[in-house]
Design a protein around this motif. Structure first.
Motif: not given
Length: 355
Positions: A119-123, A181-184, A225-228, A245-247
């Motif tokens: 599944a891909n959401t925008a960007a 990514d984004g705020g943690m 790894a990090p991921t977008s 991906l398990s994010t």
């Protein structure tokens, strides 16, 4: 899957593979209730794959046949929120709506995951833009000391309470995970958040406890790894379609939920289901977090305590309810305490029962 009940008027949900309605009568648009997609109905005949089914204030996106999806939410008030939807290979629906542990053997093998249509959401983003719900940077005064762990009053001590439940879920191989990514939470850098999450998962896979129990659990994990890409959990606290991906990340969930875990498994007849993917999201839109609760801590959730609880879900642990407040898998999240970083007797026994 264990027997379940609820949501069908006077009817009672039974087991996976139960006979159900053969005629579909679901709305063409919008979210579905478990009444509208009942046990025994076919997601193939009903065209329900990709639709959201709701129950108990949460929701799951109906997966492709041969997949089970579960949501577990850690709440501020101790009310359990979550359920499981299994879609058999022939498309038939069944649910797990209770917290009863699935009494299944654990001998099985890991099957390589092949996701032909991620599944891909925008960007590669989820519902909200990066950083929109970033937690404020956590600061402490130099004289502050980290709070000491203490058992909650009117509850058995963590090392004497053997209560636990388990889900129909097991990681037969190694849990491979990414950080979004984004705020943690706690305003941590991605590097520091990685360290906190890694320690928390280690707490589970290494049976970290102060009760004298040795590590007899064979669970494993590996940070990739990090991921977008972001956790497949939207701002309503619902599991969206999985992306492979398990994010682990942070963002917006519904108010009252501190963190949620969405897990996808493959049904394994006779043994616990094989984990395919598990995503975790912290609710930084409504709540503040800290990586070091101190004597001046006020209304902040300990990152590693919450993360250890969520890691427990990933590796097959369920919630325990009132009277078991000192266990890591207690359904309520407490502020300004680190006690859930350390497993109690029931938490360790639960892991041993699976691994």
């Amino acid at each position: 899957m264990a027997s379940v009940s609820g949501g069908f008027g006077s009817a009672r949900a039974t087991t996976a593979g139960a006979t159900g309605p053969t005629v579909c009568n679901i709305p063409e648009e919008g979210e579905l209730s478990i009444d509208e997609l009942p046990v025994g109905s076919s997601v193939i005949d009903c065209g329900a794959v990709g639709r959201i089914v709701t129950y108990d204030g949460t929701g799951l996106t109906v997966p492709e046949p041969g997949t089970t999806v579960s949501i577990d939410s850690l709440t501020t008030d101790g009310e359990t929120q979550g359920f499981t939807l299994e879609v058999a290979a022939d498309g038939k629906v069944s649910y797990e709506l209770t917290d009863a542990g699935a009494d299944l053997p654990t001998t099985g093998s890991d099957v390589p995951d092949v996701l032909s249509n991620p599944a891909n959401t925008a960007a590669d983003l989820s519902q909200e833009p990066d950083g929109a719900d970033a937690d404020a940077t956590d600061t402490t005064a130099p004289e502050d000391t980290e709070v000491a762990d203490a058992d909650a009053m009117a509850a058995p001590g963590a090392c004497s309470d053997g209560a636990y439940t388990t889900a129909d879920r097991k990681e037969y191989g190694s849990y491979e995970w990414w950080i979004g990514d984004g705020g943690m939470p706690g305003g941590l850098s991605r590097t520091n958040a990685l360290g906190a999450f890694y320690d928390a998962i280690d707490n589970v896979t290494q049976s970290y406890n102060n009760c004298g129990y040795t590590d007899q659990v064979g669970a494993k994990h590996n940070y990739r790894a990090p991921t977008s890409w972001e956790a497949d959990i939207n701002n309503k606290g619902q599991c969206t379609a999985r992306d492979g991906l398990s994010t682990w990340d942070a963002g917006d969930l519904k108010s009252g939920v501190v963190a949620s875990t969405c897990s996808w498994t493959w049904p394994m007849p006779g043994v616990k289901n094989d984990l395919r993917e598990a995503d975790v999201r912290f609710n930084t839109h409504d709540y503040d977090f800290t990586n070091k609760p101190t004597s001046s801590c006020s209304n902040k959730y300990d990152i590693r305590s919450v993360a250890t609880h969520e890691a427990g879900h990933i590796f097959g642990l369920g919630h325990v309810k009132s009277g078991h407040e000192n266990l890591t898998m207690y359904t309520n999240a407490f502020t300004c305490t680190t006690k859930a970083r350390t497993l109690g007797k029931g938490d360790v026994l639960a892991l041993r029962s699976i691994y």
